[in-house]
Design a protein around this motif. Structure first.
Motif, mmCIF file in Angstrom:
data_model
loop_
_atom_site.group_PDB
_atom_site.id
_atom_site.type_symbol
_atom_site.label_atom_id
_atom_site.label_comp_id
_atom_site.label_asym_id
_atom_site.label_seq_id
_atom_site.Cartn_x
_atom_site.Cartn_y
_atom_site.Cartn_z
ATOM 1 N N ALA A 146 -34.414 -4.902 -5.886
ATOM 2 C CA ALA A 146 -34.376 -6.290 -5.422
ATOM 3 C C ALA A 146 -35.752 -6.740 -4.945
ATOM 4 O O ALA A 146 -36.178 -7.874 -5.207
ATOM 5 C CB ALA A 146 -33.350 -6.441 -4.297
ATOM 6 N N ILE A 147 -36.464 -5.850 -4.249
ATOM 7 C CA ILE A 147 -37.826 -6.162 -3.795
ATOM 8 C C ILE A 147 -38.733 -6.403 -4.999
ATOM 9 O O ILE A 147 -39.449 -7.399 -5.079
ATOM 10 C CB ILE A 147 -38.390 -5.024 -2.926
ATOM 11 C CG1 ILE A 147 -37.591 -4.878 -1.628
ATOM 12 C CG2 ILE A 147 -39.863 -5.269 -2.617
ATOM 13 C CD1 ILE A 147 -37.940 -3.635 -0.827
ATOM 14 N N SER A 148 -38.700 -5.477 -5.948
ATOM 15 C CA SER A 148 -39.569 -5.558 -7.112
ATOM 16 C C SER A 148 -39.310 -6.814 -7.923
ATOM 17 O O SER A 148 -40.247 -7.504 -8.353
ATOM 18 C CB SER A 148 -39.382 -4.315 -7.991
ATOM 19 O OG SER A 148 -40.234 -4.360 -9.114
ATOM 20 N N GLU A 149 -38.045 -7.148 -8.125
ATOM 21 C CA GLU A 149 -37.715 -8.335 -8.914
ATOM 22 C C GLU A 149 -38.201 -9.602 -8.208
ATOM 23 O O GLU A 149 -38.761 -10.511 -8.836
ATOM 24 C CB GLU A 149 -36.201 -8.395 -9.138
ATOM 25 C CG GLU A 149 -35.767 -9.316 -10.276
ATOM 26 C CD GLU A 149 -35.627 -10.773 -9.846
ATOM 27 O OE1 GLU A 149 -35.738 -11.658 -10.719
ATOM 28 O OE2 GLU A 149 -35.407 -11.027 -8.642
ATOM 29 N N SER A 150 -38.021 -9.644 -6.894
ATOM 30 C CA SER A 150 -38.445 -10.819 -6.131
ATOM 31 C C SER A 150 -39.962 -10.988 -6.155
ATOM 32 O O SER A 150 -40.472 -12.105 -6.272
ATOM 33 C CB SER A 150 -37.962 -10.707 -4.681
ATOM 34 O OG SER A 150 -36.554 -10.813 -4.600
ATOM 35 N N VAL A 151 -40.683 -9.871 -6.047
ATOM 36 C CA VAL A 151 -42.141 -9.939 -5.930
ATOM 37 C C VAL A 151 -42.814 -10.053 -7.289
ATOM 38 O O VAL A 151 -43.688 -10.907 -7.490
ATOM 39 C CB VAL A 151 -42.674 -8.711 -5.165
ATOM 40 C CG1 VAL A 151 -44.195 -8.725 -5.098
ATOM 41 C CG2 VAL A 151 -42.078 -8.663 -3.761
ATOM 42 N N THR A 152 -42.453 -9.195 -8.233
ATOM 43 C CA THR A 152 -43.178 -9.150 -9.501
ATOM 44 C C THR A 152 -42.676 -10.160 -10.526
ATOM 45 O O THR A 152 -43.438 -10.560 -11.412
ATOM 46 C CB THR A 152 -43.107 -7.739 -10.119
ATOM 47 O OG1 THR A 152 -41.744 -7.416 -10.426
ATOM 48 C CG2 THR A 152 -43.658 -6.695 -9.151
ATOM 49 N N THR A 153 -41.428 -10.572 -10.417
ATOM 50 C CA THR A 153 -40.876 -11.539 -11.376
ATOM 51 C C THR A 153 -40.849 -12.949 -10.815
ATOM 52 O O THR A 153 -41.268 -13.899 -11.475
ATOM 53 C CB THR A 153 -39.452 -11.128 -11.805
ATOM 54 O OG1 THR A 153 -39.486 -9.817 -12.374
ATOM 55 C CG2 THR A 153 -38.882 -12.105 -12.822
ATOM 56 N N ARG A 154 -40.388 -13.085 -9.566
ATOM 57 C CA ARG A 154 -40.253 -14.414 -8.972
ATOM 58 C C ARG A 154 -41.408 -14.781 -8.048
ATOM 59 O O ARG A 154 -41.430 -15.869 -7.475
ATOM 60 C CB ARG A 154 -38.915 -14.527 -8.240
ATOM 61 C CG ARG A 154 -37.721 -14.445 -9.208
ATOM 62 C CD ARG A 154 -36.417 -14.789 -8.524
ATOM 63 N NE ARG A 154 -36.014 -13.737 -7.603
ATOM 64 C CZ ARG A 154 -35.557 -13.965 -6.381
ATOM 65 N NH1 ARG A 154 -35.463 -15.196 -5.913
ATOM 66 N NH2 ARG A 154 -35.178 -12.958 -5.621
ATOM 67 N N ALA A 155 -42.377 -13.878 -7.912
ATOM 68 C CA ALA A 155 -43.625 -14.153 -7.171
ATOM 69 C C ALA A 155 -43.378 -14.581 -5.734
ATOM 70 O O ALA A 155 -44.069 -15.455 -5.209
ATOM 71 C CB ALA A 155 -44.460 -15.201 -7.909
ATOM 72 N N ARG A 156 -42.419 -13.937 -5.071
ATOM 73 C CA ARG A 156 -42.215 -14.194 -3.652
ATOM 74 C C ARG A 156 -43.340 -13.530 -2.859
ATOM 75 O O ARG A 156 -43.726 -12.395 -3.152
ATOM 76 C CB ARG A 156 -40.869 -13.630 -3.190
ATOM 77 C CG ARG A 156 -39.659 -14.318 -3.821
ATOM 78 C CD ARG A 156 -39.514 -15.742 -3.293
ATOM 79 N NE ARG A 156 -38.259 -16.336 -3.752
ATOM 80 C CZ ARG A 156 -38.146 -17.129 -4.822
ATOM 81 N NH1 ARG A 156 -39.229 -17.399 -5.548
ATOM 82 N NH2 ARG A 156 -36.989 -17.634 -5.164
#
Length: 217
Positions: free
Chosen positions: A71-81
């Motif tokens: 969930a962290i990785s998807e938020s940071v690397t995909t959704r640029a949070r």
């Protein structure tokens, strides 16, 4: 606006939570939530990953929470949070950690985490206590927004035996001297990491937290 502090049983989050809550209130930055739930991370606008202890233990602990790192990785690397790693939370952004055993990091910022080896044998490891920050981009116009209001010579509080050697010097925003350069602050895209503890760094730390909470990449 929701900022999540990830809790994966790797350190006492009480002081960090208090510091982030204080600055969120002062900057009107919304809610601070301490959680280990992947669904909370997925809905967060900003993510903070603390970490105390050894790199392999922290990496293993984070992976033991089903779906949390994903969930962290998807938020940071995909959704640029916007993301902030603190202490070992920063170190895990590296390609490799070399503490006790070779451990794969997130590989978000290329480099490796290696043992501190001061050139002065009188300097003890761990590097513990206050040290001066040195900004790696002295031109104010070139600095990252996280450094707004921060100057070379400002004090930060460190507790660590290993440090992050970045592969690309452009990713290092600040360092300190401890018998050699020690990376203090890193950044790339929407990702930031601090080797020191902002929640223990008094005025400097509170300013950096406020900058992170109000940063719009």
């Amino acid at each position: 606006m929701l900022t999540v502090l990830v809790d994966y049983d790797s350190g006492n989050l009480h002081s960090a939570e208090k510091a982030f809550q204080r600055m969120a209130l002062e900057t009107n930055a919304g809610k601070i939530l301490v959680t280990s739930r992947p669904e909370d991370v997925a809905r967060a606008d900003r993510i903070v990953l603390p970490g105390d202890g050894a790199f392999p233990a922290c990496r293993k602990a984070l992976g033991s929470y089903g779906g949390l790192f994903e969930a962290i990785s998807e938020s940071v690397t995909t959704r640029a949070r916007p993301f902030l790693g603190i202490c070992v939370g920063m170190q895990m952004m590296a390609t490799w950690g070399r503490e006790y055993e070779d451990t794969k990091g997130f590989d978000w910022i290329p480099g490796e985490v290696v043992k501190i080896t001061p050139s002065d044998p009188s300097l003890k490891v761990p590097h513990m206590g206050w040290n001066d920050l040195v900004l790696d981009h002295p031109d104010a116009a070139a600095r990252h927004p996280i450094l707004n209001g921060i100057e070379t010579g400002d004090h930060a509080y460190f507790v660590h035996s290993y440090h992050f050697k970045v592969a690309n010097p452009a990713h290092r925003l600040a360092h300190c001297d401890y018998g050699g350069d020690i990376t203090a602050l890193i950044g790339r895209d929407t990702m930031l990491g601090m080797q020191f503890h902002p929640e223990k760094s008094q005025a400097l730390g509170l300013r950096l937290i406020a900058n992170f909470l109000t940063w719009t990449p």
